[in-house]
Design an enzyme around this catalytic site. Sequence first.
Site, short mmCIF file in Angstrom:
data_model
loop_
_atom_site.label_atom_id
_atom_site.label_comp_id
_atom_site.label_asym_id
_atom_site.label_seq_id
_atom_site.Cartn_x
_atom_site.Cartn_y
_atom_site.Cartn_z
N HIS A 53 97.69 18.08 25.83
CA HIS A 53 97.51 18.26 24.39
C HIS A 53 98.46 19.31 23.85
O HIS A 53 98.23 19.88 22.79
CB HIS A 53 96.05 18.62 24.10
N GLU A 57 105.29 50.59 35.36
CA GLU A 57 104.08 50.02 34.77
C GLU A 57 102.85 50.41 35.59
O GLU A 57 101.81 50.82 35.04
CB GLU A 57 104.16 48.48 34.73
N LYS A 86 104.33 48.12 46.42
CA LYS A 86 105.07 48.26 47.69
C LYS A 86 105.99 49.48 47.63
O LYS A 86 106.03 50.29 48.54
CB LYS A 86 105.88 46.99 47.97
N LYS A 110 115.39 47.59 33.82
CA LYS A 110 114.61 48.79 34.16
C LYS A 110 115.43 50.05 33.89
O LYS A 110 114.92 51.04 33.35
CB LYS A 110 114.22 48.77 35.65
N GLU A 158 112.36 34.22 40.81
CA GLU A 158 112.88 35.49 41.30
C GLU A 158 113.60 35.27 42.64
O GLU A 158 114.48 36.04 43.02
CB GLU A 158 111.75 36.53 41.44
N GLY A 203 107.53 41.18 47.50
CA GLY A 203 106.35 41.25 46.64
C GLY A 203 105.78 39.87 46.33
O GLY A 203 104.57 39.64 46.41
N ARG A 204 106.66 38.93 46.00
CA ARG A 204 106.20 37.58 45.61
C ARG A 204 105.70 36.78 46.80
O ARG A 204 105.20 35.67 46.63
CB ARG A 204 107.32 36.85 44.86
O1 F6P Z 1 110.56 44.14 39.17
C1 F6P Z 1 110.40 43.17 40.14
C2 F6P Z 1 109.60 43.67 41.30
O2 F6P Z 1 110.38 44.43 42.14
C3 F6P Z 1 108.99 42.48 42.03
O3 F6P Z 1 109.84 41.90 42.93
C4 F6P Z 1 107.77 43.09 42.60
O4 F6P Z 1 106.87 42.09 42.97
C5 F6P Z 1 107.29 43.96 41.48
O5 F6P Z 1 108.48 44.46 40.91
C6 F6P Z 1 106.34 45.06 41.83
O6 F6P Z 1 106.91 45.94 42.75
P1 F6P Z 1 106.02 47.02 43.50
O7 F6P Z 1 105.03 46.30 44.37
O8 F6P Z 1 107.00 47.82 44.32
O9 F6P Z 1 105.34 47.88 42.48
#
Ligand code: F6P
Length: 527
Positions: A388, A219, A213, A503, A357, A270-271
């Site tokens: 288990h 990452e 987003k 971060k 979150e 995002g979630r």
């Molecule tokens: O680090 C948390 C976060 O901001 C989440 O809320 C989000 O889902 C994720 O990183 C990924 O964010 P993006 O879609 O902006 O890469």
Amino acid sequence: MANWKNLDTLDAYKALAESGHRVDLKEVLAGEAGAERVKKYSVPMACGLTYNYASKQVDEEVLAKLSALAKESDLEGKFRELYNGAMINTGEKRLVLHHLTRGQLGDDVIADGTDKRAFYTGEQKKIAEFASKVHSGEICNAAGEKFTTVVQIGIGGSDLGPRAMYIALENWARANGKLRMEAKFISNVDPDDAVSVLETTDVAHTLFILVSKSGTTLETLTNEAFVKNALAASDLDPAKHMIAVTSETSPLAKNSGYLAAFFMDDYIGGRYSSTSAVGGAVLSLAFGPEVFDAFLSGAAEADKLAACSDPMSNAAMLDALIGVYERNILGYESTAVLPYAQALARFPAHLQQADMESNGKSVNRFGEPVNYKTGPILFGEPGTNGQHSFYQLLHQGKTVVPLQFIVFRENQTGTDVDIQGSTSQKKLEANVAAQIVAFACGKDDDNLNKHFDGGRPSSIIVGDMLTPEALGALLAHFENKIMFQGFLWNLNSFDQEGVQLGKVLAKKVLAHDTDGALAEYSRLLCI
Ligand code: F6P
């Protein structure tokens, strides 16, 4: 306008807190009265699902107080404000519009000069057209061959929900002739994640979806570069193999390096983005747009039920109220989601982000400290595997963990075997029934090592089969439950400042701008 107040200032909450009344599960579940209770303490959910709470520590007295709490907290009014486009995300000063991706419960929501429902459905239409062209071969690789695989690159909400939904429907799709493309996911910045996917994927026939987003997540951008290198090493043009899902304001938007771009916006957390273009792209490519539509319709049906004011016929609201009762009155620290459905293997991981979150906060929606417990620790594994593993602690440990079982009466593949007088599916179901009663009622034994206290509460969501519609309804149930709990705790459930500090420090480490403990940890790791 809704009255946003802290939980501990509400009269209904004070009445609950002051009442010493407690429900003894062993007592209420005993004999015929227990059987009647199992029949009675049930609420219909969307798409044929049922929420049964007979093994929760509630009775008519507690339920009446929880209903009063729902009313005084104005849960219905707050949800109405949210879906009519109020600025519910106070931290980031944003609307909260994920419900609009699957239906419209109230007024037209116009933001930034755009009708938001029209914007989300427009993106879904663009995705559906794109997916159909990929499936027909009109959009293909440089050699004119069809794409067979889709790999999503993203993390957090841009990974967990879509991945969990894909896994949830993969077997169903295969059994119903709907598996159009295999989907894989790269999320971790650990290079071995990307390598293991790339080494087992035919990149020449693969479409990569970059999902972010913000368009700035370390990452995801690192993994994008990884994938582009792999494509280039195979003499393939990344621009012909990659699409993007992002917000229109992100650095990834309008970038010629992608075959196509689809959009969500800042009003979708995002979630909460599985029903937006974030889930839409991968699920439409993997299963076809009509399956994604069915998933959305299940979620829309659940949202409609969540808009009802009476918690006794609103499963998401009731589940939320019982959860707050367990957290704040009974003092339980955690909760476990236990799907007796292998297809939901990653659903607890998705709920971990969605819940923790959203409601893992210590200040209210106005930034003031709250004096009560908020979101629980959430974990879970599919049954019977969990039995288990960590069920020992759940049955006999020193901490009580409220449980949330999920089970379906039929398996998705339609294949089963009859061994020792029962099918595998019946064995699975028998285990759920057994566990609920074992947790609630326990077993006396003079040998304390074999004694079970009981009194361990659980609820169960039951359905016929995990179809796309049922999955949408299940997802929306939990999203709405989390939303109602945030309302009760007076939190802003839609920002996530708690993930920022780490971060910032990681960037300092990578820039070698450290001192003290951070410098020493950097040396320890040879960074
Ligand atoms: O680090 C948390 C976060 O901001 C989440 O809320 C989000 O889902 C994720 O990183 C990924 O964010 P993006 O879609 O902006 O890469």
